[in-house]
Enzyme design. Structure first.
Site, PDB file in Angstrom:
ATOM      1  N   CYS B  32       0.842  -1.205   0.000  1.00  0.00           N
ATOM      2  CA  CYS B  32       0.000   0.000   0.000  1.00  0.00           C
ATOM      3  C   CYS B  32       0.873   1.249   0.000  1.00  0.00           C
ATOM      4  O   CYS B  32       1.534   1.558   0.989  1.00  0.00           O
ATOM      5  CB  CYS B  32      -0.921  -0.055   1.219  1.00  0.00           C
ATOM      6  SG  CYS B  32      -1.538   1.520   1.777  1.00  0.00           S
ATOM      7  N   CYS B  35       0.267   4.021   2.530  1.00  0.00           N
ATOM      8  CA  CYS B  35       0.740   3.628   3.864  1.00  0.00           C
ATOM      9  C   CYS B  35       2.187   4.088   4.056  1.00  0.00           C
ATOM     10  O   CYS B  35       2.580   4.491   5.145  1.00  0.00           O
ATOM     11  CB  CYS B  35       0.648   2.121   4.055  1.00  0.00           C
ATOM     12  SG  CYS B  35      -1.038   1.481   3.979  1.00  0.00           S
TER      13      CYS B  35
END
Lengths: 293, 107
Positions: B32, B35
């Site tokens: 991700c 993230c």
């Protein structure tokens, strides 16, 4: 051939970077769609020496200017970036591979919100802006992808690996035929309509379309515009801040070797004058680096 | 990663939440990208708010139990607990100041 300078974005910053680099005899390619730039649809009245002008006129003149200095204009978006042995490879949306010694990010700030009822309420409860982040949470359930450009096409294709059904809500696709075909052959169902409302109880249950049709979906992925530069920048080790801006020094260097950024993507003020100024710096620096001068 | 952030799993999650008055847990995954944008912000906040807010990090791929229990369907998600009680989570990458303001409002 390997270009000296590849510029991502065909707005004020990108075209100025291309004009500057090409005038310094660097082989230069600019990728992007001029009509996607913020300047294209703007009316400018505070730019040096120009009392009032339509943005698209400035862009069109700058495109001719860049071409006249030898820059190549390629009206496609980049969808992937990589670097190997000091050379960048850019994949365009039709699948063309372009190699360059340096890279200039001038792709602006993308508009990500759709602004329809339910979008805000269900964010994190079925509404996502990042298919590649959240795909895993939608295994075996139906989802809808909203967006017209390459980001939506790529996300729709990706979601066929997870979701039970993938609808791509798109009235006028802007993505290339190549990307569209890939999505369709992966099993994506194209729905020609506009999204109207996202509904559900505690989580998304359906997407209502402008033609009244109700699609039962558990996930709605909002993927507007071209594949975002911030996303691709991260593939090369640049970490943008939460607003999606890329930090640069006064030479428009990003901190990652041979990558420069200019214009709206580096932050406010979002003005043509600032974009052009930074474009000039980035173009100069990239050309000098590529040509070893 | 800041030394003030504790790596959590399905096994030690509850004891971590229960043993601190105010907790922020960053639910993330390796693939991700947002993230990774959030991580340096939380590193700074964990240092700035050390002793006031306990910071944890939970990989949702490796710890499906917690993701399922808290119905996580987007990452990054920041789960916030005050005296063990779940507060409104923060979803997506947020500016540092927003996260800080939110945490201070829970003190």
């Amino acid at each position: 051939m390997t270009y000296d300078v590849a510029v991502l974005g065909m707005g004020a910053a990108g075209l100025q970077a291309a004009i500057t680099a090409a005038r310094k005899k660097a082989s230069t390619l600019v990728l992007g769609k001029p009509e996607d730039s913020a300047l294209w649809s703007a009316e400018v009245e505070n730019y040096f020496g120009v009392p009032r002008v339509k943005g698209r006129e400035l862009v069109s003149i700058a495109m001719e200017q860049a071409s006249a200095f030898g820059a190549e204009l390629f009206k496609e978006d980049a969808i992937a970036l990589s670097k190997e042995e000091g050379v960048f490879t850019i994949t365009s949306e039709s699948g063309r591979l372009i190699q360059s010694k340096t890279l200039v990010f001038a792709s602006g700030i993308s508009r990500k919100k759709l602004n329809i009822p339910g979008e805000k309420e269900f964010f994190g409860k079925g509404v996502s802006y990042c298919a590649s982040c959240d795909c895993n949470f939608y295994k075996g359930v139906p989802v809808a992808i909203i967006g017209e450009g390459s980001e939506a096409a790529i996300s729709a294709e990706l979601m066929t690996n997870y979701a039970s059904r993938v609808y791509w809500i798109v009235e006028t696709p802007q993505a290339s035929e190549h990307l569209k075909e890939r999505a369709v052959s992966a099993g994506v169902e194209l729905v020609a309509a506009k999204p109207k409302e996202i509904v559900g109880d505690s989580k998304v249950a359906a997407l209502i379309l402008s033609n009244g049709r109700r699609l039962a979906v558990n996930g709605v992925f909002i993927e507007l515009g071209a594949r975002s530069s911030t996303d691709m920048a991260m593939d090369l080790g640049i970490i943008p801040d939460p607003e999606g801006t890329i930090k640069v020094d006064r030479n428009c260097r990003t901190g990652v070797e041979a990558i420069f950024a200019c214009g709206d993507i580096t932050g406010k003020p979002w003005q043509v004058a600032k974009a052009v100024g930074e474009g000039c710096v980035a173009g100069t620096e990239a050309a000098a680096m590529a040509r070893g001068v | 990663m800041s030394g003030n952030i504790v790596e959590l799993t399905d096994n030690n999650f509850d004891s971590f939440v229960e043993s601190h008055p105010l907790v922020l847990i960053d639910c993330w995954a390796q693939w991700c990208k947002p993230c990774h944008m959030l991580a340096p912000i939380l590193d700074e906040l964990a240092d700035e708010l050390a002793g006031k807010v306990a910071f944890g990090k939970l990989n949702v791929d490796e710890n499906p139990g917690i993701s399922y229990r808290f119905n996580i369907s987007a990452i990054p998600t920041m789960l916030i607990f005050k005296n063990g009680v779940l507060q409104e989570p923060l979803i997506g990458v947020r500016p540092k100041e927003d996260i800080k303001r939110y945490l201070l409002s829970k003190m």
